[in-house]
Scaffold this motif. Structure first.
Motif, PDB file in Angstrom:
ATOM      1  N   ALA A 452       0.991  -1.173  -0.214  1.00 53.33           N
ATOM      2  CA  ALA A 452       0.420   0.348  -0.124  1.00 53.33           C
ATOM      3  C   ALA A 452       0.994   1.646   0.242  1.00 53.33           C
ATOM      4  N   ASP A 453       2.082   1.429   1.316  1.00 56.75           N
ATOM      5  CA  ASP A 453       2.579   2.603   0.871  1.00 56.75           C
ATOM      6  C   ASP A 453       3.070   2.644  -0.562  1.00 56.75           C
ATOM      7  N   ARG A 454       3.831   1.197  -0.940  1.00 54.36           N
ATOM      8  CA  ARG A 454       4.398   1.536  -2.819  1.00 54.36           C
ATOM      9  C   ARG A 454       3.916   2.229  -3.925  1.00 54.36           C
ATOM     10  N   ARG A 455       2.446   1.715  -3.574  1.00 51.84           N
ATOM     11  CA  ARG A 455       1.558   2.363  -4.618  1.00 51.84           C
ATOM     12  C   ARG A 455       1.572   4.134  -4.239  1.00 51.84           C
ATOM     13  N   ALA A 456       1.557   4.211  -3.005  1.00 44.96           N
ATOM     14  CA  ALA A 456       1.013   5.534  -2.406  1.00 44.96           C
ATOM     15  C   ALA A 456       2.693   6.267  -2.746  1.00 44.96           C
ATOM     16  N   ILE A 457       3.199   6.286  -2.373  1.00 47.68           N
ATOM     17  CA  ILE A 457       4.857   6.562  -2.969  1.00 47.68           C
ATOM     18  C   ILE A 457       5.021   7.083  -4.384  1.00 47.68           C
ATOM     19  N   LEU A 458       4.229   6.044  -4.974  1.00 46.47           N
ATOM     20  CA  LEU A 458       4.671   5.818  -6.440  1.00 46.47           C
ATOM     21  C   LEU A 458       3.443   6.898  -6.811  1.00 46.47           C
ATOM     22  N   GLU A 459       2.261   7.050  -6.934  1.00 50.43           N
ATOM     23  CA  GLU A 459       0.757   7.631  -6.835  1.00 50.43           C
ATOM     24  C   GLU A 459       1.865   8.988  -6.570  1.00 50.43           C
ATOM     25  N   LYS A 460       2.114   9.225  -5.967  1.00 50.40           N
ATOM     26  CA  LYS A 460       2.536  10.839  -5.598  1.00 50.40           C
ATOM     27  C   LYS A 460       3.120  11.422  -5.988  1.00 50.40           C
ATOM     28  N   PHE A 461       4.572  10.871  -6.389  1.00 55.18           N
ATOM     29  CA  PHE A 461       5.717  11.128  -6.916  1.00 55.18           C
ATOM     30  C   PHE A 461       5.254  11.250  -8.339  1.00 55.18           C
ATOM     31  N   SER A 462       4.574  10.454  -8.572  1.00 52.69           N
ATOM     32  CA  SER A 462       4.154  10.547 -10.340  1.00 52.69           C
ATOM     33  C   SER A 462       3.391  12.001 -11.129  1.00 52.69           C
ATOM     34  N   LEU A 463       2.926  11.981  -9.643  1.00 49.21           N
ATOM     35  CA  LEU A 463       1.690  13.359  -9.646  1.00 49.21           C
ATOM     36  C   LEU A 463       3.257  14.749  -9.434  1.00 49.21           C
ATOM     37  N   ALA A 464       3.667  13.940  -8.255  1.00 51.40           N
ATOM     38  CA  ALA A 464       4.325  16.195  -7.836  1.00 51.40           C
ATOM     39  C   ALA A 464       5.746  15.907  -9.004  1.00 51.40           C
ATOM     40  N   LYS A 479      11.616  14.208   0.100  1.00 55.16           N
ATOM     41  CA  LYS A 479      11.433  14.033   1.729  1.00 55.16           C
ATOM     42  C   LYS A 479       9.584  14.676   2.184  1.00 55.16           C
ATOM     43  N   THR A 480       9.244  15.156   1.424  1.00 55.82           N
ATOM     44  CA  THR A 480       7.768  15.215   1.598  1.00 55.82           C
ATOM     45  C   THR A 480       6.889  14.604   1.262  1.00 55.82           C
ATOM     46  N   ILE A 481       7.046  13.665   0.545  1.00 56.53           N
ATOM     47  CA  ILE A 481       6.681  12.268   0.360  1.00 56.53           C
ATOM     48  C   ILE A 481       6.801  11.366   1.536  1.00 56.53           C
ATOM     49  N   SER A 482       7.549  11.072   2.222  1.00 58.28           N
ATOM     50  CA  SER A 482       8.047  10.659   3.024  1.00 58.28           C
ATOM     51  C   SER A 482       7.018  11.096   4.652  1.00 58.28           C
ATOM     52  N   GLN A 483       7.995  12.123   4.555  1.00 55.65           N
ATOM     53  CA  GLN A 483       6.842  12.663   5.950  1.00 55.65           C
ATOM     54  C   GLN A 483       5.596  11.957   5.782  1.00 55.65           C
ATOM     55  N   GLU A 484       4.727  13.043   4.683  1.00 54.73           N
ATOM     56  CA  GLU A 484       3.205  12.806   4.783  1.00 54.73           C
ATOM     57  C   GLU A 484       3.017  11.246   4.920  1.00 54.73           C
ATOM     58  N   LEU A 485       3.770  10.112   4.722  1.00 55.87           N
ATOM     59  CA  LEU A 485       3.685   8.724   4.704  1.00 55.87           C
ATOM     60  C   LEU A 485       3.793   7.529   5.981  1.00 55.87           C
ATOM     61  N   HIS A 504      12.487   5.421   6.409  1.00 55.93           N
ATOM     62  CA  HIS A 504      13.173   6.673   6.275  1.00 55.93           C
ATOM     63  C   HIS A 504      13.784   7.302   4.322  1.00 55.93           C
ATOM     64  N   VAL A 505      13.375   8.588   4.128  1.00 55.59           N
ATOM     65  CA  VAL A 505      13.536   8.807   3.230  1.00 55.59           C
ATOM     66  C   VAL A 505      14.015   8.322   2.138  1.00 55.59           C
ATOM     67  N   GLY A 506      15.661   6.975   2.446  1.00 60.90           N
ATOM     68  CA  GLY A 506      16.017   5.960   1.954  1.00 60.90           C
ATOM     69  C   GLY A 506      15.138   5.057   0.598  1.00 60.90           C
ATOM     70  N   ASP A 507      14.098   4.156   1.727  1.00 62.24           N
ATOM     71  CA  ASP A 507      13.243   3.439   1.794  1.00 62.24           C
ATOM     72  C   ASP A 507      12.308   3.908   0.382  1.00 62.24           C
ATOM     73  N   VAL A 508      11.747   4.973   0.577  1.00 55.23           N
ATOM     74  CA  VAL A 508      10.861   5.915  -0.421  1.00 55.23           C
ATOM     75  C   VAL A 508      11.636   6.449  -1.572  1.00 55.23           C
ATOM     76  N   SER A 509      12.619   6.709  -1.271  1.00 55.32           N
ATOM     77  CA  SER A 509      14.123   6.355  -2.753  1.00 55.32           C
ATOM     78  C   SER A 509      14.237   5.319  -3.771  1.00 55.32           C
ATOM     79  N   MET A 510      14.182   4.066  -3.009  1.00 55.03           N
ATOM     80  CA  MET A 510      15.091   3.266  -3.539  1.00 55.03           C
ATOM     81  C   MET A 510      13.657   2.303  -4.284  1.00 55.03           C
ATOM     82  N   VAL A 511      12.640   2.924  -3.234  1.00 56.17           N
ATOM     83  CA  VAL A 511      10.951   2.287  -4.087  1.00 56.17           C
ATOM     84  C   VAL A 511      10.875   2.995  -5.359  1.00 56.17           C
ATOM     85  N   ILE A 512      11.279   4.419  -5.487  1.00 56.63           N
ATOM     86  CA  ILE A 512      11.170   5.324  -6.867  1.00 56.63           C
ATOM     87  C   ILE A 512      12.027   4.403  -8.136  1.00 56.63           C
ATOM     88  N   ARG A 513      13.117   4.317  -7.085  1.00 55.81           N
ATOM     89  CA  ARG A 513      14.566   3.789  -7.536  1.00 55.81           C
ATOM     90  C   ARG A 513      14.343   2.608  -8.484  1.00 55.81           C
TER      91      ARG A 513
END
Length: 546
Positions: A452-464, A479-485, A504-513
């Protein structure tokens, strides 16, 4: 014996004199200290690392001193020659940027000291062979292979040294009338050197690598000319190196055993020998011990191996230089961007013992060399390799030249360039995610991030995501997406209280990567996305959301 009569019987068609031959090959007009070197391979179709090892030393010695570097084809052994063998030699040295000043070519020779193929020099060798016969220093031998084998068997039984010498040289003192009778009968013969050497006496010699050396004199009556009138290596290289005015001969230390023969022949001819540079054998570790590189066991001995694998020419030359001169690596560290030809190559820094070949070290050097190349150079060399060895990849690389160069420019031409590519054959795997045809999900998303968080990260980043953002704006959005989630905006906060965050933000970045590249390790993600473009980035984010 009437040696002049014998010479006329053996060489009735030779009317040239040594003086006439010498006049064709005058001393070279070169600066003082200039060296004349040669590489003299046989056209067997197999070019190996040792050929290149010696050729690099030859080329540097000649060109650093304002001298001449030439190619001679030693094709006296027709049994070993293969069709296209000369072309293979020329192509290999051309590939490695070793430019000859003169020598053999496919269509014609270049230079005033030819012919540069030994089989075309038969008259020259026979002129000097006739002269040696006139001096009583050579004679015909009519022994058959069976007779020579019988001599060897007797020597083995008596525990005598093997060879054709002394009492075993059965035709050494054959009377002239018997020789004439055999010649009239068409009995084939070889011409042998009449050695006056004695194993009790020593030959003193200074090698430019090994230093002062001593050997027993040669007592063997070695063959000078084979039955077809073509010389053996021993005689041919002595004549050629003298006439071509060779000053330095670079060759492997396996030739040291025959050095007394060669020095003896130079002395018999009344010529000054060149300086010899006997290079150490190329060794490799096999378990806990060293052994010589083997054609049968080691594919890396063949130069074709490096071309097929995609080692850059510059890297192979650079590595060979580390084997040739012990101070090269120190020089390279001090001069990381300097042209290799500025390095002062010297025989004084060559290894006396075996040079250890290390393929892992070659790979490290290759990474360094490629990392220092400009984008344009990498593109040219990579596409040249792919055109020959991977046509599918070549088509992708050349479909959009500007796009490919953008990929290759990532992390390049900067103070600390990336070192992702060691050989061109690895470039496809490194670059694959940039091409939709090759892109695939190779690695999984971080385990600590829920679906669920993976999908949310990718949806938010795609919009941003906005390709117009600079690097800082791009990362601020992550970073903003990380904090929001519920992820920490930086690793420091997470380490202080890990229970307070999902990650942390590194995990969020890794999802995007992983969504964008299909892998957990890739070049800088901001630059990657700039190259991929917004459409391709968003398409891959969308696939990750599903």
């Amino acid at each position: 014996m009437d040696c002049n009569n014998l010479a006329d019987l053996l060489f009735p068609n030779i009317h040239t004199t040594p003086e006439e031959i010498e006049a064709r090959y005058p001393e070279r007009e070169l600066p003082q200290g200039a060296k004349v070197t040669r590489i003299a391979p046989s056209p067997t179709g197999f070019m190996h690392l040792g050929n290149l090892f010696g050729a690099v030393a030859d080329e540097r010695l000649a060109h650093q001193s304002g001298g001449v570097f030439y190619l001679r084809i030693e094709d006296t052994d027709q049994k070993r020659e293969v069709p296209g063998g000369v072309e293979t030699i020329l192509n290999v040295f051309s590939d490695y940027g070793l430019n000859f000043d003169e020598g053999a070519g496919l269509q014609e020779d270049c230079g005033n000291y030819g012919p540069y193929r030994q089989r075309q020099r038969a008259e020259i060798y026979q002129t000097f062979a006739k002269w040696l016969t006139q001096q009583g220093k050579a004679y015909p031998c009519f022994c058959t292979e069976e007779e020579l084998a019988a001599i060897r068997e007797k020597q083995a039984a008596q525990k005598a040294n093997f060879g054709y010498y002394g009492e075993w040289a059965v035709h050494r003192n054959m009377p002239l009338d018997e020789i004439k009778a055999k010649l009239d009968g068409g009995v084939p013969f070889v011409l042998r050197f009449r050695s006056e050497g004695n194993l009790e006496r020593r030959v003193k010699f200074t090698d430019l690598v090994k230093g002062q050396m001593e050997f027993p004199e040669n007592d063997q009556d070695v063959v000078l000319l084979k039955s077809d009138g073509i010389p053996t290596y021993h005689f041919a290289h002595v004549v050629d190196d003298h006439l071509m005015r060779t000053t330095h001969v670079v060759r492997g230390e396996e030739w040291l055993a025959t050095l007394p023969i060669h020095l003896q022949l130079f002395q018999a001819m009344g010529w000054k020998p060149p300086k010899y540079v006997h290079t150490a054998q190329l060794m490799k570790m096999d378990g806990g011990s060293k052994r010589k590189l083997s054609k049968r066991k080691d594919p890396e001995l063949a130069l074709d191996y490096y071309k097929a694998q995609g080692y850059s020419v510059a890297a192979v030359i650079e590595y060979i230089m580390t084997l040739l001169n012990s101070n090269f690596e120190e020089w390279r560290i001090a001069n990381p961007q300097e042209d290799i030809q500025k390095f002062n190559f010297t025989t004084k820094k060559m290894s006396v013992s075996g040079s250890l070949f290390d393929i892992d070290k070659l790979r490290d050097i290759s990474k360094n060399v490629i990392s220092r190349m400009k984008t344009e150079t990498v593109y040219c060399l990579l596409t040249e390799w792919a055109k020959q060895f991977d046509e599918e990849f070549y088509a992708l690389l050349t479909r959009d030249e500007a796009y490919t160069k953008q990929i290759l420019a990532i992390g390049r031409e900067c103070p600390k360039p990336r070192k992702d590519i060691a050989v061109w054959s690895e470039a496809k795997a490194y670059m694959s995610f940039f091409f939709d045809e090759l892109f695939q999900q190779e690695e999984d998303y971080p385990e600590n991030v829920s679906a669920a968080d993976r999908r949310a990260i990718l949806e938010k980043f795609s919009l941003a995501y906005d390709p117009a953002d600079d690097n800082n704006q791009w990362f601020d959005k992550i970073k903003t997406i990380s904090q929001e989630l519920g992820f920490a905006g930086n690793t420091k906060d997470y380490k202080k209280d890990p229970d307070a965050y999902k990650g942390h933000v590194g995990d969020v970045s890794m999802v995007i990567r992983v969504a964008v590249t299909g892998r957990t390790n890739s070049p800088d993600m901001y630059e990657v996305m700039q190259v991929l473009g917004a459409r391709r980035v968003k398409e891959r984010l969308a696939k990750g959301i599903v």
